[in-house]
Design a protein around this motif. Structure first.
Motif, PDB file in Angstrom:
ATOM      1  N   ARG A  97      41.019  92.671  63.635  1.00  0.00           N
ATOM      2  CA  ARG A  97      40.801  91.958  62.377  1.00  0.00           C
ATOM      3  C   ARG A  97      40.196  92.907  61.343  1.00  0.00           C
ATOM      4  O   ARG A  97      39.430  93.814  61.695  1.00  0.00           O
ATOM      5  CB  ARG A  97      39.873  90.760  62.597  1.00  0.00           C
ATOM      6  N   PRO A  98      40.499  92.741  60.060  1.00  0.00           N
ATOM      7  CA  PRO A  98      39.808  93.510  59.014  1.00  0.00           C
ATOM      8  C   PRO A  98      38.336  93.097  58.974  1.00  0.00           C
ATOM      9  O   PRO A  98      37.996  91.933  59.228  1.00  0.00           O
ATOM     10  CB  PRO A  98      40.547  93.110  57.733  1.00  0.00           C
ATOM     11  N   ARG A  99      37.475  94.029  58.616  1.00  0.00           N
ATOM     12  CA  ARG A  99      36.038  93.756  58.649  1.00  0.00           C
ATOM     13  C   ARG A  99      35.368  94.194  57.341  1.00  0.00           C
ATOM     14  O   ARG A  99      35.873  95.045  56.626  1.00  0.00           O
ATOM     15  CB  ARG A  99      35.385  94.460  59.845  1.00  0.00           C
ATOM     16  N   GLY A 100      34.202  93.574  57.122  1.00  0.00           N
ATOM     17  CA  GLY A 100      33.336  93.978  56.014  1.00  0.00           C
ATOM     18  C   GLY A 100      33.831  93.590  54.645  1.00  0.00           C
ATOM     19  O   GLY A 100      33.584  94.307  53.669  1.00  0.00           O
ATOM     20  N   LEU A 101      34.513  92.453  54.515  1.00  0.00           N
ATOM     21  CA  LEU A 101      35.024  92.033  53.213  1.00  0.00           C
ATOM     22  C   LEU A 101      33.868  91.615  52.296  1.00  0.00           C
ATOM     23  O   LEU A 101      33.028  90.794  52.669  1.00  0.00           O
ATOM     24  CB  LEU A 101      36.011  90.882  53.377  1.00  0.00           C
ATOM     25  N   LEU A 102      33.856  92.190  51.069  1.00  0.00           N
ATOM     26  CA  LEU A 102      32.881  91.835  50.039  1.00  0.00           C
ATOM     27  C   LEU A 102      33.625  91.493  48.750  1.00  0.00           C
ATOM     28  O   LEU A 102      34.658  92.102  48.443  1.00  0.00           O
ATOM     29  CB  LEU A 102      31.911  92.988  49.787  1.00  0.00           C
ATOM     30  N   ALA A 103      33.114  90.523  48.011  1.00  0.00           N
ATOM     31  CA  ALA A 103      33.719  90.130  46.733  1.00  0.00           C
ATOM     32  C   ALA A 103      32.663  90.178  45.638  1.00  0.00           C
ATOM     33  O   ALA A 103      31.511  89.790  45.844  1.00  0.00           O
ATOM     34  CB  ALA A 103      34.311  88.729  46.845  1.00  0.00           C
ATOM     35  N   LYS A 104      33.065  90.659  44.452  1.00  0.00           N
ATOM     36  CA  LYS A 104      32.114  90.822  43.337  1.00  0.00           C
ATOM     37  C   LYS A 104      32.821  90.519  42.032  1.00  0.00           C
ATOM     38  O   LYS A 104      33.918  91.019  41.758  1.00  0.00           O
ATOM     39  CB  LYS A 104      31.577  92.257  43.334  1.00  0.00           C
ATOM     40  N   ASN A 105      32.169  89.672  41.194  1.00  0.00           N
ATOM     41  CA  ASN A 105      32.714  89.367  39.868  1.00  0.00           C
ATOM     42  C   ASN A 105      32.402  90.502  38.897  1.00  0.00           C
ATOM     43  O   ASN A 105      31.265  90.982  38.831  1.00  0.00           O
ATOM     44  CB  ASN A 105      32.118  88.061  39.331  1.00  0.00           C
ATOM     45  N   THR A 106      33.403  90.952  38.159  1.00  0.00           N
ATOM     46  CA  THR A 106      33.223  91.973  37.137  1.00  0.00           C
ATOM     47  C   THR A 106      33.957  91.532  35.877  1.00  0.00           C
ATOM     48  O   THR A 106      34.667  90.514  35.867  1.00  0.00           O
ATOM     49  CB  THR A 106      33.778  93.335  37.597  1.00  0.00           C
ATOM     50  N   GLU A 107      33.812  92.303  34.801  1.00  0.00           N
ATOM     51  CA  GLU A 107      34.509  91.981  33.560  1.00  0.00           C
ATOM     52  C   GLU A 107      36.020  92.093  33.728  1.00  0.00           C
ATOM     53  O   GLU A 107      36.787  91.425  33.033  1.00  0.00           O
ATOM     54  CB  GLU A 107      34.030  92.913  32.453  1.00  0.00           C
ATOM     55  N   ARG A 108      36.460  92.946  34.649  1.00  0.00           N
ATOM     56  CA  ARG A 108      37.901  93.117  34.855  1.00  0.00           C
ATOM     57  C   ARG A 108      38.497  91.998  35.712  1.00  0.00           C
ATOM     58  O   ARG A 108      39.699  91.758  35.688  1.00  0.00           O
ATOM     59  CB  ARG A 108      38.179  94.454  35.552  1.00  0.00           C
ATOM     60  N   GLY A 109      37.660  91.356  36.525  1.00  0.00           N
ATOM     61  CA  GLY A 109      38.130  90.349  37.460  1.00  0.00           C
ATOM     62  C   GLY A 109      37.284  90.407  38.729  1.00  0.00           C
ATOM     63  O   GLY A 109      36.169  90.939  38.727  1.00  0.00           O
ATOM     64  N   THR A 110      37.797  89.887  39.823  1.00  0.00           N
ATOM     65  CA  THR A 110      37.075  89.896  41.105  1.00  0.00           C
ATOM     66  C   THR A 110      37.478  91.135  41.900  1.00  0.00           C
ATOM     67  O   THR A 110      38.667  91.329  42.206  1.00  0.00           O
ATOM     68  CB  THR A 110      37.381  88.637  41.922  1.00  0.00           C
ATOM     69  N   GLU A 111      36.483  91.970  42.224  1.00  0.00           N
ATOM     70  CA  GLU A 111      36.724  93.162  43.024  1.00  0.00           C
ATOM     71  C   GLU A 111      36.492  92.838  44.496  1.00  0.00           C
ATOM     72  O   GLU A 111      35.447  92.309  44.866  1.00  0.00           O
ATOM     73  CB  GLU A 111      35.790  94.298  42.589  1.00  0.00           C
ATOM     74  N   ASP A 151      41.463  91.318  41.760  1.00  0.00           N
ATOM     75  CA  ASP A 151      42.117  90.055  41.438  1.00  0.00           C
ATOM     76  C   ASP A 151      41.742  89.681  40.009  1.00  0.00           C
ATOM     77  O   ASP A 151      40.607  89.284  39.719  1.00  0.00           O
ATOM     78  CB  ASP A 151      41.651  88.971  42.411  1.00  0.00           C
ATOM     79  N   ASN A 152      42.696  89.825  39.073  1.00  0.00           N
ATOM     80  CA  ASN A 152      42.424  89.552  37.659  1.00  0.00           C
ATOM     81  C   ASN A 152      43.065  88.246  37.198  1.00  0.00           C
ATOM     82  O   ASN A 152      43.317  88.036  36.002  1.00  0.00           O
ATOM     83  CB  ASN A 152      42.908  90.709  36.789  1.00  0.00           C
ATOM     84  N   LYS A 153      43.331  87.360  38.136  1.00  0.00           N
ATOM     85  CA  LYS A 153      43.974  86.098  37.794  1.00  0.00           C
ATOM     86  C   LYS A 153      43.097  84.910  38.160  1.00  0.00           C
ATOM     87  O   LYS A 153      43.582  83.836  38.524  1.00  0.00           O
ATOM     88  CB  LYS A 153      45.323  85.997  38.492  1.00  0.00           C
ATOM     89  N   THR A 154      41.781  85.075  38.067  1.00  0.00           N
ATOM     90  CA  THR A 154      40.863  83.971  38.331  1.00  0.00           C
ATOM     91  C   THR A 154      40.347  83.409  37.007  1.00  0.00           C
ATOM     92  O   THR A 154      40.461  84.053  35.958  1.00  0.00           O
ATOM     93  CB  THR A 154      39.687  84.463  39.193  1.00  0.00           C
ATOM     94  N   GLN A 155      39.718  82.239  37.064  1.00  0.00           N
ATOM     95  CA  GLN A 155      39.197  81.580  35.868  1.00  0.00           C
ATOM     96  C   GLN A 155      37.673  81.582  35.895  1.00  0.00           C
ATOM     97  O   GLN A 155      37.061  81.402  36.955  1.00  0.00           O
ATOM     98  CB  GLN A 155      39.695  80.134  35.798  1.00  0.00           C
ATOM     99  N   ASN A 156      37.097  81.799  34.753  1.00  0.00           N
ATOM    100  CA  ASN A 156      35.639  81.795  34.654  1.00  0.00           C
ATOM    101  C   ASN A 156      35.082  80.420  35.017  1.00  0.00           C
ATOM    102  O   ASN A 156      35.673  79.388  34.715  1.00  0.00           O
ATOM    103  CB  ASN A 156      35.199  82.166  33.235  1.00  0.00           C
ATOM    104  N   GLY A 157      33.899  80.446  35.644  1.00  0.00           N
ATOM    105  CA  GLY A 157      33.202  79.210  35.959  1.00  0.00           C
ATOM    106  C   GLY A 157      33.639  78.566  37.265  1.00  0.00           C
ATOM    107  O   GLY A 157      33.070  77.558  37.671  1.00  0.00           O
ATOM    108  N   LYS A 158      34.632  79.115  37.927  1.00  0.00           N
ATOM    109  CA  LYS A 158      35.075  78.548  39.200  1.00  0.00           C
ATOM    110  C   LYS A 158      34.575  79.383  40.377  1.00  0.00           C
ATOM    111  O   LYS A 158      34.355  80.583  40.250  1.00  0.00           O
ATOM    112  CB  LYS A 158      36.604  78.457  39.235  1.00  0.00           C
ATOM    113  N   VAL A 190      47.814  86.082  47.691  1.00  0.00           N
ATOM    114  CA  VAL A 190      47.817  86.606  46.324  1.00  0.00           C
ATOM    115  C   VAL A 190      48.280  88.054  46.257  1.00  0.00           C
ATOM    116  O   VAL A 190      48.628  88.543  45.180  1.00  0.00           O
ATOM    117  CB  VAL A 190      46.428  86.484  45.668  1.00  0.00           C
ATOM    118  N   ALA A 191      48.305  88.777  47.384  1.00  0.00           N
ATOM    119  CA  ALA A 191      48.738  90.179  47.334  1.00  0.00           C
ATOM    120  C   ALA A 191      48.947  90.714  48.740  1.00  0.00           C
ATOM    121  O   ALA A 191      48.409  90.177  49.725  1.00  0.00           O
ATOM    122  CB  ALA A 191      47.705  91.030  46.606  1.00  0.00           C
TER     123      ALA A 191
END
Length: 954
Positions: free
Chosen positions: A408-422, A479-486, A467-468
């Motif tokens: 399995r892939p490991r260590g997944l982290l997600a972070k909101n930035t001005e460009r989108g979700t990294e 991921d640059n196809k998300t909506q603010n506030g969600k 998504v990819a």
């Protein structure tokens, strides 16, 4: 008959009756095929037969060629030469015939072979079975798109023994190197339809084994006798053979192994089938069959080590031997090295060792990405008992399925930035597999899904969408196809293309949630603390926060919490245990006392969901487990280790260790605060000292083998939610004892000496193997010091030659104090042994006294033989007994000095004829034999020459 004796080596040679040239001999066999060229439709086709070595020796000796029919119009029968032959046991010879053939075009072809004839007295076939031909066939689909396809290979020999009234199980040990799916079904044995036709026909008058003999009942007497094959596992079951008019009888049966391949459309297509014709010997015996115990199906991620125990018991307390077959050992049916799995094969220890009942062995396999495939690997285990020389051996067979899945892939982290979700994750293991990729999934909201061990991919019910897709060499996605506030959650899955042309998804990674409102909208678990340790009345306090800064104008009531629980600290199958109606400003609703638990044996994991408008899920908390404490014995100390799977951070805090006060059950003193830096440092060794004197000093002297009980309090916090403060949680109570660290005393090893003057050489030559038997005892004291009693096993070491260093041969669990080393007949007794004792701390004693055994220097050769075709003493055959022989050759001369016969190894059998086949007259002939015997000392293994006279009498 007189005999000439020579004191040279341990060997007794007796005469074997050779029957007439047209004797019958076929017992079992099958055809396999393998494509060997990427550019042509060329296959290597192999026929493996098993022949009667008692009544069909000469017929088999003359069977140097067989005829294959390849199912190609206009292509006649094809002569195929025997490649090799070797003894399976004293009554069965295995013969291998193979050749290459290039098919003219793609299509379905049936390869057949017919041989004259079967062996006699097969009771479920009609009439004289020695007049019925033997016929097997294999069908393959020749198609370039299938690649270098192999038919399955059958690793378990098709000759087996059953007991009257005893449940019989046989498994062919089918292994498909391409990972294709296999299915099994019964059929009827066939005979040749007509010489040269290449076609077969079902044998008319064949009888189902379940209809033979009396009484026709299962082993337990609960129903009618059955004969069937499991279509999935291939277990051939006869429950149970009936009693016949003779104490021993034989039957022949046939079954088909079908090969199915999954296409890109997800549908399966049959690409071939093998027919195996096999023989079962049924014998009346008071012996009870042994029973084998193996684990159920095992699933591992590639890169993990598979390790499990296999055990067997015998109701009669006979010695047992556990054997195993599978492609994962990289051995074919004859034991020759093969390349079924790469790079490392599996191991089983002890291998081919005879043990007292109960017997045990350990299977290990270091898996890797090359082992990933759609179908599980079948590993066949078989136990046979040793009831004595005059009783029939019985067996039990079971198969373990091992599924190897992608890591399995490991260590997944997600972070909101001005460009989108990294998204970032750890570099995927280097599997070096073409078309491997990482699939990125996203959903609105957070589910905190925890997959089970072998749950591949993400369930559609969770609402994730793809998504990819990126390369397995990537560790980043934007991921640059998300909506603010969600609020969004992400998970990634690896997909590997396997050798069987199927893309297999991995278990999903951890779930990563992002969104500015996440801490406010989701409940947050804060406590899972064990209040009471008990097997039935255990109790845990569970706490969580309200949704902070909750906006009741956006999410209308009524509101409620749903609390879920899973057994174990790794999550898994969560079950709803409570629904709690609440008001968002009411703090008391965030505490739950969970009662009636088995906190003595189990840890538990919890999560909570917040619902609005009655049944709409706003968000779920992350899961949090109880603290699980493990206490183990150590040298003069007690070792404590603990773990918990929680969303807060327990690192870089001081955890508290409590020890129960002697004489005051339930009263615990704080004895230490342990500075924990990382999860693998959650360990403490109690040596009796009290390292926290603030509540009074309670230092004690730990007494060997006395019991001490403990509990641990972890301290943690949410780094991003400092307002929640420190989170304290108690483990269950667990107990252990310190033990002594001195090594065990060496065992006293004994074994019967070999008396060359009284050795029963006839019995040795009739046996299929020899054995060295040892017994030992552990002394009560040594040098005035009491010896340890905490022995868990004994190690037996062995060296083939006296100047070699002994290596580990086998281990037996205490209290067993004997071991039998079964040896090939050729090796005899020669070798050196010693035994050591191992205690619970895995401390090994010094070696026992070494015992060495050698072979006796005696040989006997016959001095007359009568080649008159009466089946008695028809040949001068010095190799009917192979005991202790490394190499042997013989030359025979007439009285004029002309050489009339020469042979080496297995081919030593003079029938009284000259080299051109003419019968020689009665008279005296001179022989010269050169032999090399197995000895304890390598320096003693020098060729010896025996000279003498043999009288030919007609």
């Amino acid at each position: 008959m007189k005999a000439l004796k020579f004191t040279i080596f341990t060997f007794f040679i007796c005469l074997l009756s050779i029957f007439h040239a047209n004797a019958t001999h076929l017992r079992a066999g099958e055809i396999t095929a393998k494509r060997i060229s990427n550019t042509t439709l060329t296959y290597r086709v192999t026929l493996t037969t098993y022949t009667d070595q008692i009544n069909g020796v000469q017929a088999n000796e003359g069977q140097n060629f067989v005829k294959f029919y390849f199912g190609v119009t206009g292509v006649p029968l094809y002569d195929v030469k025997r490649k090799k032959k070797f003894l399976i046991n004293a009554s069965t010879m295995c013969n291998v015939y193979d050749t290459t053939f290039t098919f003219p075009a793609q299509g379905k072809y049936t390869i057949t072979c017919a041989i004259t004839n079967r062996n006699a007295n097969t009771v479920n076939l009609p009439g004289r079975t020695d007049e019925i031909s033997f016929f097997v066939e294999t069908t393959i689909v020749v198609n370039g798109a299938l690649g270098l396809n192999n038919t399955p290979v059958l690793l378990n020999i098709p000759i087996d023994t059953a007991g009257v009234g005893k449940r019989f199980i046989h498994n062919p040990g089918a292994f498909d190197a391409d990972g294709d799916s296999l299915a099994y079904r019964l059929t009827i044995p066939k005979r040749d339809f007509g010489e040269g036709s290449g076609l077969g026909e079902f044998i008319t008058g064949y009888k189902d084994p379940a209809s033979l003999g009396q009484p026709l009942l299962t082993e337990d007497g609960a129903g009618a006798s059955i004969f069937k094959i499991d279509p999935i596992t291939g277990d051939l079951i006869w429950d149970a053979p009936g009693k016949w008019t003779t104490p021993q009888y034989q039957i022949n049966v046939a079954f088909i192994v079908e090969e199915w391949r999954k296409g890109f459309d997800g549908k399966y297509a049959k690409i071939g089938e093998i027919t195996r014709d096999m023989q079962i010997i049924v014998v009346e015996t008071p012996n009870n069959r042994p029973v084998l115990t193996v684990p159920t199906q095992i699933c591992v991620e590639a890169g993990q080590k598979v390790e499990f125990k296999v055990s067997a018991r015998d109701k009669d307390n006979n010695n047992l031997k556990i054997t195993t077959n599978s492609g994962v050992y990289n051995r074919d049916a004859s034991g020759v090295n093969a390349s079924y799995v790469f790079p490392l094969e599996a191991k089983f220890n002890p291998l081919n060792a005879t043990q007292k009942s109960p017997a045990e062995g350990t299977f290990t396999w270091e898996t890797n990405c090359k082992h990933v495939r759609g179908q599980a690997y079948d590993v066949l285990f078989k136990v046979e008992d040793f009831p004595g020389r005059f009783a029939v051996q019985l067996t039990d067979t079971k198969t373990v399925k091992i599924k190897v899945i992608p890591p399995r892939p490991r260590g997944l982290l997600a972070k909101n930035t001005e460009r989108g979700t990294e998204l970032r994750w750890q570099l995927y293991p280097d599997c070096n597999i073409q078309d491997a990729e990482i699939i990125v999934y996203r959903k609105e909201g957070c589910s905190n899904y925890i997959p089970s061990q072998c749950e591949l991919g993400l369930p559609a019910s969770l609402g994730f969408v793809e998504v990819a897709r990126v390369s397995v060499k990537d560790t980043f996605f934007l991921d640059n196809k998300t909506q603010n506030g969600k609020i969004y959650s992400y998970s990634i899955v690896a997909s590997l293309a396997t050798s069987d042309f199927v893309s297999i998804p991995s278990v999903p990674s951890n779930e990563a949630c992002v969104g500015s409102e996440l801490p406010q909208l989701a409940p947050v678990m804060t406590n899972v603390s064990v209040d009471k340790t008990d097997a039935q009345a255990g109790q845990i306090t569970v706490k969580w926060t309200r949704p902070l800064n909750f906006d009741s104008t956006s999410f209308k009531g009524p509101y409620q919490y749903k609390l879920y629980r899973a057994t174990g600290i790794s999550g898994g199958a969560f079950q709803l245990i409570s629904s709690i109606s609440t008001k968002v400003n009411k703090a008391a609703d965030t505490v739950f006392i969970d009662k009636g638990l088995n906190t003595f044996q189990n840890g538990y994991t919890y999560k909570v969901a917040f619902l609005y408008e009655g049944d709409k899920v706003l968000a779920e908390s992350q899961a949090a487990s109880s603290v699980r404490l493990t206490v183990a014995s150590d040298a003069q100390k007690v070792k404590l280790s603990w773990q918990a799977n929680v969303p807060w951070n327990n690192d870089n805090r001081k955890h508290r260790i409590y020890r129960e006060v002697k004489g005051k059950p339930g009263t615990f003193n704080l004895i230490a605060e342990v500075g924990v830096q990382a999860v693998n440092t959650y360990v403490y060794f109690d040596d009796g000292l009290d390292r926290f004197p603030d509540d009074g000093t309670n230092t004690i002297q730990l007494i060997i083998d006395s019991t001490y009980c403990y509990k641990v309090e972890t301290v943690g916090a949410y780094l991003k939610l400092p307002q929640l403060g420190l989170l304290n949680n108690l483990s269950q109570v667990s107990c252990g004892s310190p033990i002594d660290n001195t090594p065990p005393c060496p065992p006293n090893l004994t074994s019967e000496e070999i008396n060359c003057q009284t050795l029963d050489r006839k019995a040795i030559c009739e046996a299929s193997s020899l054995s060295n038997k040892f017994k030992w005892s552990t002394p009560l004291s040594a040098a005035g010091i009491l010896c340890r009693k905490d022995i868990v096993k004994y190690n037996i070491y062995y060296a083939r030659y006296k100047d070699e260093k002994p290596t580990l041969l086998a281990s037996v669990a205490s209290p067993e104090t004997s071991y039998t080393h079964v040896r090939p007949l050729q090796d005899g007794f020669a070798g050196c042994y010693y035994v050591t004792a191992v205690n619970v701390l895995n401390i090994e004693s010094a070696p026992s006294t070494m015992i060495c055994k050698d072979n006796c220097p005696t040989v006997e050769l016959p001095n007359t033989f009568t080649p008159n075709g009466d089946g008695k003493n028809d040949t001068f055959t010095p190799m009917t007994c192979t005991a202790f022989i490394k190499t042997i050759s013989i030359e025979i001369y007439d009285r004029y000095g002309t050489k009339v016969y020469e042979g080496t190894g297995d081919n030593l059998s003079w029938d009284g004829k000259s080299s051109n086949g003419a019968e020689l007259p009665s008279g005296t002939y001179y022989y010269l034999a050169k032999v090399l015997i197995q000895r304890l000392d390598k320096n003693d293994e020098t060729p010896s020459t025996i000279k003498g006279w043999i009288e030919l009498i007609r």
